[in-house]
Write an enzyme that holds these catalytic residues in place. Structure first.
Site, PDB file in Angstrom:
ATOM      1  N   ARG A  45       5.647  -5.102   0.550  1.00  0.00           N
ATOM      2  CA  ARG A  45       4.332  -3.974   0.477  1.00  0.00           C
ATOM      3  C   ARG A  45       4.547  -3.011   1.678  1.00  0.00           C
ATOM      4  O   ARG A  45       4.758  -3.664   2.680  1.00  0.00           O
ATOM      5  CB  ARG A  45       3.187  -4.799   0.715  1.00  0.00           C
ATOM      6  CG  ARG A  45       2.732  -5.300  -0.873  1.00  0.00           C
ATOM      7  CD  ARG A  45       2.363  -4.114  -1.757  1.00  0.00           C
ATOM      8  NE  ARG A  45       1.852  -4.782  -3.102  1.00  0.00           N
ATOM      9  CZ  ARG A  45       2.506  -4.845  -4.154  1.00  0.00           C
ATOM     10  NH1 ARG A  45       3.860  -4.622  -4.148  1.00  0.00           N
ATOM     11  NH2 ARG A  45       2.242  -5.234  -5.233  1.00  0.00           N
ATOM     12  N   GLU A 102       0.846   4.505  -0.427  1.00  0.00           N
ATOM     13  CA  GLU A 102       1.558   5.166  -1.671  1.00  0.00           C
ATOM     14  C   GLU A 102       0.792   6.038  -2.676  1.00  0.00           C
ATOM     15  O   GLU A 102      -0.369   5.630  -2.790  1.00  0.00           O
ATOM     16  CB  GLU A 102       2.239   3.894  -2.554  1.00  0.00           C
ATOM     17  CG  GLU A 102       3.383   3.459  -1.972  1.00  0.00           C
ATOM     18  CD  GLU A 102       3.845   2.212  -2.861  1.00  0.00           C
ATOM     19  OE1 GLU A 102       3.862   2.240  -4.081  1.00  0.00           O
ATOM     20  OE2 GLU A 102       4.414   1.212  -2.138  1.00  0.00           O
ATOM     21  N   HIS A 161       9.121   2.855  -5.453  1.00  0.00           N
ATOM     22  CA  HIS A 161       8.544   1.479  -5.668  1.00  0.00           C
ATOM     23  C   HIS A 161       9.084   1.450  -7.220  1.00  0.00           C
ATOM     24  O   HIS A 161       8.417   1.059  -8.082  1.00  0.00           O
ATOM     25  CB  HIS A 161       7.026   1.749  -5.854  1.00  0.00           C
ATOM     26  CG  HIS A 161       6.184   0.419  -5.820  1.00  0.00           C
ATOM     27  ND1 HIS A 161       5.205   0.128  -5.299  1.00  0.00           N
ATOM     28  CD2 HIS A 161       6.690  -1.088  -6.251  1.00  0.00           C
ATOM     29  CE1 HIS A 161       4.833  -1.268  -5.284  1.00  0.00           C
ATOM     30  NE2 HIS A 161       5.777  -1.916  -5.964  1.00  0.00           N
TER      31      HIS A 161
HETATM   32  C1  DGY Z   1       4.334  -5.913  -8.457  1.00  0.00           C
HETATM   33  O1  DGY Z   1       4.161  -6.405  -9.263  1.00  0.00           O
HETATM   34  O2  DGY Z   1       3.392  -6.615  -7.395  1.00  0.00           O
HETATM   35  C2  DGY Z   1       5.299  -4.951  -7.871  1.00  0.00           C
HETATM   36  O3  DGY Z   1       4.952  -4.481  -6.578  1.00  0.00           O
HETATM   37  C3  DGY Z   1       5.413  -3.777  -9.089  1.00  0.00           C
HETATM   38  O4  DGY Z   1       6.757  -3.685  -8.857  1.00  0.00           O
END
Ligand code: DGY
Length: 323
Positions: free
Chosen positions: A242, A271, A289
């Site tokens: 993250r 983001e 991402h």
């Molecule tokens: C999630 O599922 O948390 C991911 O970041 C998506 O790719």
């Protein structure tokens, strides 16, 4: 009997949307627009289930909307730090997620970024496209070896272990990890992985550091000026976890001053905003991402949400309940 009313906040893979249409009175987001705060609030008031995803921000003031009809948030994604969990609990909302099915694809993207950063892949592509390549020469774009190097993993859950497997068995990398408690001995033995007690102990030993901890208040800016200063000047930082785990300003400064060699990022603070400081740097590889972005994985994620909704409406135990 009328079908439950379900709202999907963004487009999902076509096969999953088709199944939703068969099973529910579903509202799809046909133009895939990001919802406004009012749209989220109305969704919670008008639907039995709302299915958000990782780019939908659901803070307390949205979740606390009066006259809610919604009882379950079937999150499309494994991470749920975009939802205020305390507020959801307090409001009696059930939350489910999609663990397990995006492990390999996300670990693949982490390895992709590691290789791009180590071997200056994105920079090389830019040079070729800009017509700036004048031909092979012995000192052009020299970079760092991956094979045999040391990889440090911060967090050692499914995705970190999958990356460790690819790095160790595919590239002969030595694996170090930080996790509050020792990992299962079978997994550790297969990877010949060594646990470090602290991040501070791990960082100075690594050629590559990859982040695999959840986002949220507990891990916010875990990688900051102090921790970056513990990395080798030749080391690379990879983040597929993250964005807020890394202090972007501190990372930009470390990259500008060459206090670390490079970084590979798939996730960002706030983001889809990208700090312009990153865009000016050649020693950072930037992806939008993409961790789980394969057709098979995104379809499997949708199917996980379907399974959770089906269990909920049948009054059964939910396979992936987080709250
Ligand atoms: C999630 O599922 O948390 C991911 O970041 C998506 O790719």
């Amino acid at each position: 009997m009328s079908k439950p009313k379900v709202l999907i906040t963004r487009r999902w893979p076509a096969s999953v949307e088709a199944t939703l249409q068969q099973q529910y009175d579903v509202t799809l987001n046909r133009d895939d627009h990001p919802f406004t705060v009012d749209e989220y609030k109305q969704a919670l008031q008008n639907y039995d289930a709302v299915c958000p995803t990782v780019c939908d921000s659901l803070p307390a003031d949205v979740l606390n909307v009066p006259n809610k009809r919604c009882k379950i948030l079937g999150n499309f994604g494994v991470g749920y730090n975009h939802i205020d969990i305390a507020a959801a609990k307090q409001q009696g909302l059930i939350i489910t997620n999609t663990p397990g099915v995006l492990t390999e694809s996300t670990a693949d993207i982490a390895m992709t970024l590691l290789l791009m950063s180590a071997r200056r892949g994105a920079e090389g592509d830019r040079i070729v496209r800009a017509g700036r390549w004048t031909g092979w020469c012995p000192t052009h774009m020299m970079s760092s070896d991956v094979t045999g190097a040391t990889l440090g993993l911060i967090g050692f859950g499914r995705i970190a272990q999958a990356m460790a497997g690819k790095a160790h068995h595919g590239f002969g990398m030595k694996i170090l990890y930080v996790k509050p408690s020792p990992a299962d001995s079978t997994i550790v033995d297969a990877l010949q992985a060594i646990r470090c007690e602290t991040i501070e102990a791990l960082l100075p030993q690594c050629d590559y550091v990859s982040l695999h901890c959840p986002g949220g208040n507990q891990t916010r800016h875990l990688i900051n000026e102090n921790t970056l200063n513990l990395m080798k000047p030749s080391a690379h930082l990879i983040n597929t976890a993250r964005g807020d785990v890394v202090d972007s300003k501190a990372l930009i400064k470390a990259l500008q001053e060459k206090r670390i060699a490079g970084a590979g990022l798939d996730v960002y603070e706030n983001e889809p905003y990208i700090d312009p400081g990153f865009l000016a740097l050649d020693n950072v590889s930037l992806l939008p991402h993409l961790g789980s972005a394969t057709i098979a994985t995104r379809t499997a994620m949708g199917e996980k949400v379907l399974a959770n909704l089906a269990a909920y409406f049948a009054g059964q135990v939910l396979p992936d309940r987080v709250v």
